[in-house]
Each structure stands twice: as structure tokens, then as C-alpha cells.
Design a protein around this motif. Structure first.
Motif, PDB file in Angstrom:
ATOM      1  N   ASP A   1      -1.357  -3.086  -3.841  1.00  0.00           N
ATOM      2  CA  ASP A   1      -2.489  -2.293  -3.017  1.00  0.00           C
ATOM      3  C   ASP A   1      -3.629  -2.922  -2.796  1.00  0.00           C
ATOM      4  O   ASP A   1      -4.411  -3.489  -3.939  1.00  0.00           O
ATOM      5  CB  ASP A   1      -2.608  -1.101  -4.008  1.00  0.00           C
TER       6      ASP A   1
ATOM      7  N   ASN B   1       0.847  -1.209  -0.051  1.00  0.00           N
ATOM      8  CA  ASN B   1       0.036  -0.081   0.096  1.00  0.00           C
ATOM      9  C   ASN B   1       1.029   1.119  -0.009  1.00  0.00           C
ATOM     10  O   ASN B   1       0.757   2.293   0.862  1.00  0.00           O
ATOM     11  CB  ASN B   1      -0.984  -0.055   1.209  1.00  0.00           C
ATOM     12  N   ASN B   2       1.884   1.255  -0.871  1.00  0.00           N
ATOM     13  CA  ASN B   2       2.832   2.208  -1.080  1.00  0.00           C
ATOM     14  C   ASN B   2       2.167   3.705  -0.956  1.00  0.00           C
ATOM     15  O   ASN B   2       2.936   4.777  -0.612  1.00  0.00           O
ATOM     16  CB  ASN B   2       3.600   2.135  -2.232  1.00  0.00           C
ATOM     17  N   SER B   3       1.130   3.880  -1.468  1.00  0.00           N
ATOM     18  CA  SER B   3       0.319   5.209  -1.709  1.00  0.00           C
ATOM     19  C   SER B   3       0.295   6.043  -0.368  1.00  0.00           C
ATOM     20  O   SER B   3       0.187   7.316  -0.292  1.00  0.00           O
ATOM     21  CB  SER B   3      -0.877   5.256  -2.343  1.00  0.00           C
ATOM     22  N   ILE B   4       0.052   5.252   0.862  1.00  0.00           N
ATOM     23  CA  ILE B   4      -0.076   5.740   2.075  1.00  0.00           C
ATOM     24  C   ILE B   4       1.305   6.466   2.535  1.00  0.00           C
ATOM     25  O   ILE B   4       1.261   7.231   3.491  1.00  0.00           O
ATOM     26  CB  ILE B   4      -0.556   4.731   3.221  1.00  0.00           C
ATOM     27  N   TYR B   5       2.411   6.075   1.840  1.00  0.00           N
ATOM     28  CA  TYR B   5       3.701   6.837   2.327  1.00  0.00           C
ATOM     29  C   TYR B   5       4.001   8.069   1.499  1.00  0.00           C
ATOM     30  O   TYR B   5       4.951   8.496   1.693  1.00  0.00           O
ATOM     31  CB  TYR B   5       4.856   5.757   2.340  1.00  0.00           C
ATOM     32  N   GLU B   6       3.394   8.311   0.479  1.00  0.00           N
ATOM     33  CA  GLU B   6       3.730   9.255  -0.562  1.00  0.00           C
ATOM     34  C   GLU B   6       3.071  10.632  -0.341  1.00  0.00           C
ATOM     35  O   GLU B   6       1.803  10.578  -0.128  1.00  0.00           O
ATOM     36  CB  GLU B   6       3.110   8.650  -2.143  1.00  0.00           C
TER      37      GLU B   6
ATOM     38  N   TYR C   1      -6.151   0.977   3.771  1.00  0.00           N
ATOM     39  CA  TYR C   1      -5.030   2.322   4.150  1.00  0.00           C
ATOM     40  C   TYR C   1      -5.037   2.351   5.654  1.00  0.00           C
ATOM     41  O   TYR C   1      -3.940   2.540   6.209  1.00  0.00           O
ATOM     42  CB  TYR C   1      -5.241   3.536   3.331  1.00  0.00           C
TER      43      TYR C   1
ATOM     44  N   SER D   1       2.070  12.848   3.468  1.00  0.00           N
ATOM     45  CA  SER D   1       1.379  11.507   3.264  1.00  0.00           C
ATOM     46  C   SER D   1       0.281  10.942   4.259  1.00  0.00           C
ATOM     47  O   SER D   1       0.117  11.762   5.358  1.00  0.00           O
ATOM     48  CB  SER D   1       2.687  10.424   3.359  1.00  0.00           C
TER      49      SER D   1
ATOM     50  N   THR E   1      -5.836  -1.730  -0.660  1.00  0.00           N
ATOM     51  CA  THR E   1      -6.761  -0.311  -0.043  1.00  0.00           C
ATOM     52  C   THR E   1      -7.006  -0.615   1.197  1.00  0.00           C
ATOM     53  O   THR E   1      -7.695   0.285   1.945  1.00  0.00           O
ATOM     54  CB  THR E   1      -8.332  -0.648  -0.916  1.00  0.00           C
TER      55      THR E   1
ATOM     56  N   LYS F   1      -0.249  12.729  -1.959  1.00  0.00           N
ATOM     57  CA  LYS F   1      -1.253  11.558  -2.737  1.00  0.00           C
ATOM     58  C   LYS F   1      -2.797  11.677  -2.454  1.00  0.00           C
ATOM     59  O   LYS F   1      -3.613  11.193  -3.446  1.00  0.00           O
ATOM     60  CB  LYS F   1      -0.439  10.329  -2.318  1.00  0.00           C
ATOM     61  N   MET F   2      -2.874  11.989  -1.289  1.00  0.00           N
ATOM     62  CA  MET F   2      -4.461  11.896  -0.811  1.00  0.00           C
ATOM     63  C   MET F   2      -4.857  13.630  -0.431  1.00  0.00           C
ATOM     64  O   MET F   2      -3.886  14.336   0.201  1.00  0.00           O
ATOM     65  CB  MET F   2      -4.706  11.340   0.373  1.00  0.00           C
TER      66      MET F   2
END
Ligand SMILES: C=C(O[C@@H]1C=C(C(=O)O)C=C[C@H]1O)C(=O)O
Length: 283
Positions: A133, A41-46, A137, A59, A135, A49-50
Motif C-alpha cells: 500500500d 493498494n488493495n483497500s481501494i477495491y474493498e 489511492y 469500494s 496510499t 473500507k472508506m
């Protein structure tokens, strides 16, 4: 006995502190196991992104960590000498302060959580999770925060260990001399106990293999007997009798060992050295 031995309340003994560090191994291993059930779930560290209503640009994890630490600060979590926040500008507690015994002398208020956060996100998470991913998160970030808080407590315990070594009559005068010289390298040598580290890494591998074994219903027969032979921690990790086959554990036990060898122990010792270098600042 020099004056600075008389300032503090009776500090925990080195043996008591080491027992606490051993117990924190369990906390950390199980926290890693819990995080490993979700994908990377790499997007939670970017960053960026959100989108957040308050315009926050960090992040998802750092946003969640900020929210959690704000609430914990209000119930005075970070007034405890063994708790250190990752977030700045926290609110004052709603509860009155507790009178902790003055065990530490830490004018720098040493905090290495930035290093811990970077190590955890960039090395630990990719090592304990499957790529992809799913999801999950909120669940992933919840487990991340549990891992980060346990790692932070463990590493900052180095302050208590350093104080215990400083107060030891057998080594106190040598510590005072090296601190006055600001001799970082010799302080590191004096506080290092290679045997303790060696035994710790062996114990850690055994724990990670045992705790990481999957004893779900799938691996047990109708009578609750374990179907798959599980290796004893002393032997080479095998399952099914093939010595070259790695134990299938819920968390990579080699990663747990390398986490301690390459990050947790060195960071703990850095905290010890920094603490000692400033131990006599107020003298
Ligand atoms: C924590 C201590 O200080 C050092 C750090 C260690 C660690 O982080 O596990 C172990 C031994 C020492 O080299 C200790 O002496 O117990």
C-alpha cells in the motif's frame, strides 16, 4: 439479398475493425503500464473500507467510477455505440443527442462490464502491481478506470465485428440459419478466426516487451545510447545476454498475453455470439 441486410448504414469493414482492435492493444498496454507504477493498494477495491458522506457502501474504486461516469454521461459519452458504462442510473446528457449512423441492431443492449470489472480487479491488478500500500489511492483508481474503459471498448467492439461478419454476403445466409436455430456453438465456430487470434497474441507479446522496456535515463549513457542491450521482439526475451533471464519490463508481458488469451478474446467472442443470437429479434 435478405431484408435485414438493407436496414443498416454501411458498417465498417472487418479489416477496418481489426485495425481499430490493433490500435486498442497499444491503449490497453500503456494503461496497464501506467497502473503498474503504483502498489496493489488493495483497500481501494474493498467494500465498506472508506466512509462516504452520502453513505455509499461500495469500494473506493466503484465510488470513483460512479462519479466519473456520471460526469461523462452528462456529456453524452454513453450515447456513442462503442461506449458502455459500468454504472447504472446515469443522468441524461446536457448536450443534445448526436445522430449516429444505425450500424448495430442490439435490442439487448449487451453489456459485459460486470465480467470485465471482476476479471480486472481480481486477476489483472494483482498481476501487474507490487504487493503493498503506497496510499496512492486516487492515482491508482484513476489508472484503473482508464484500464477498465479501454478493456470495455475493446471487448464491446465485438458487436461491430459480429455485424460485419453477419453482413458479409459469403456467410450471411449461414449466420441467418444458425441465428434462427439459436445455435450458439456453431455461431461461435463460424465467427472464430484462430489465425487472427494466434497472430494477435504474438504481436501483443512483442508490443508488451518493446513498450514495457525502461528507457529512462538510468538505462542510457551520457550520449543517449541505450546501455543495456534490449532484446528484439522476435528473440527469446533476454537482457544482458543471459538467455534464461526474463526481460525486465515495466509490465509482465506474459500477463498481458494471458489477459488477452484467457479473458479479452473469449469475452469479445461472447459479445459477438450474444449479439448475433439476438440480431433477428426485431424481424
Ligand atoms: C474480433 C474477431 O473475432 C474473433 C475474436 C478475436 C479477438 O477477440 O481478438 C479475433 C478473432 C476472432 O476469433 C475477428 O474476427 O477479428
Amino acid at each position: 439479398m435478405s431484408r435485414n441486410l438493407l436496414i443498416l448504414a454501411a458498417a465498417p469493414t472487418l479489416g477496418e475493425l481489426r485495425d481499430t482492435l490493433v490500435r486498442l492493444e497499444d491503449t490497453i498496454i500503456f494503461a496497464l503500464i501506467e497502473r503498474s507504477q503504483f502498489k496493489h493498494n488493495n483497500s481501494i477495491y474493498e467494500e465498506n473500507k472508506m466512509s462516504f458522506k452520502d453513505g455509499y457502501k461500495g469500494s473506493f474504486l466503484t465510488w470513483f467510477l460512479k462519479e466519473v461516469e456520471h460526469v461523462h454521461a452528462k456529456v453524452r459519452r454513453y450515447q456513442s455505440p462503442d461506449e458502455y458504462p459500468f454504472t447504472g442510473n446515469l443522468p441524461e446528457p446536457v448536450l443534445p443527442p448526436l445522430a449516429y449512423p444505425p450500424v448495430l441492431v442490439d435490442p439487448q443492449n449487451i453489456n459485459v462490464n460486470e465480467d470485465i470489472f471482476d476479471m480486472y480487479v481480481n486477476t489483472v491488478v494483482p498481476g501487474i502491481t507490487q504487493p503493498g500500500d503506497d496510499t496512492n489511492y486516487g492515482s491508482s483508481a484513476t489508472r484503473d478506470i482508464e484500464c477498465l474503459q479501454a478493456l470495455s471498448r475493446r471487448i464491446h467492439y465485438g458487436k461491430f465485428v459480429a455485424e460485419s461478419k453477419f453482413q458479409d454476403p459469403a456467410t450471411h445466409d449461414e449466420y441467418v440459419r444458425l441465428i434462427r436455430e439459436q445455435n450458439r456453438d456453431r455461431l461461435m465456430e463460424l465467427l472464430t478466426n484462430a489465425k487472427v487470434e494466434e497472430l494477435l497474441l504474438k504481436r501483443l507479446k512483442a508490443k508488451a516487451i518493446i513498450y514495457g522496456q525502461d528507457l529512462s535515463s538510468a538505462s542510457m549513457d551520457a550520449n543517449g545510447n541505450v546501455k543495456t542491450p534490449h532484446e528484439s521482439p522476435g528473440s527469446s526475451p533476454v537482457i544482458g545476454g543471459k538467455a534464461e533471464e526474463r526481460a525486465k519490463t515495466r509490465v509482465d508481458y506474459d500477463l498481458v498475453v494471458s489477459l488477452y488469451r484467457d479473458y479479452v478474446i473469449p469475452l469479445t467472442k461472447e459479445v459477438e455470439v450474444e449479439y448475433l443470437l439476438h440480431r433477428l429479434d426485431s424481424d
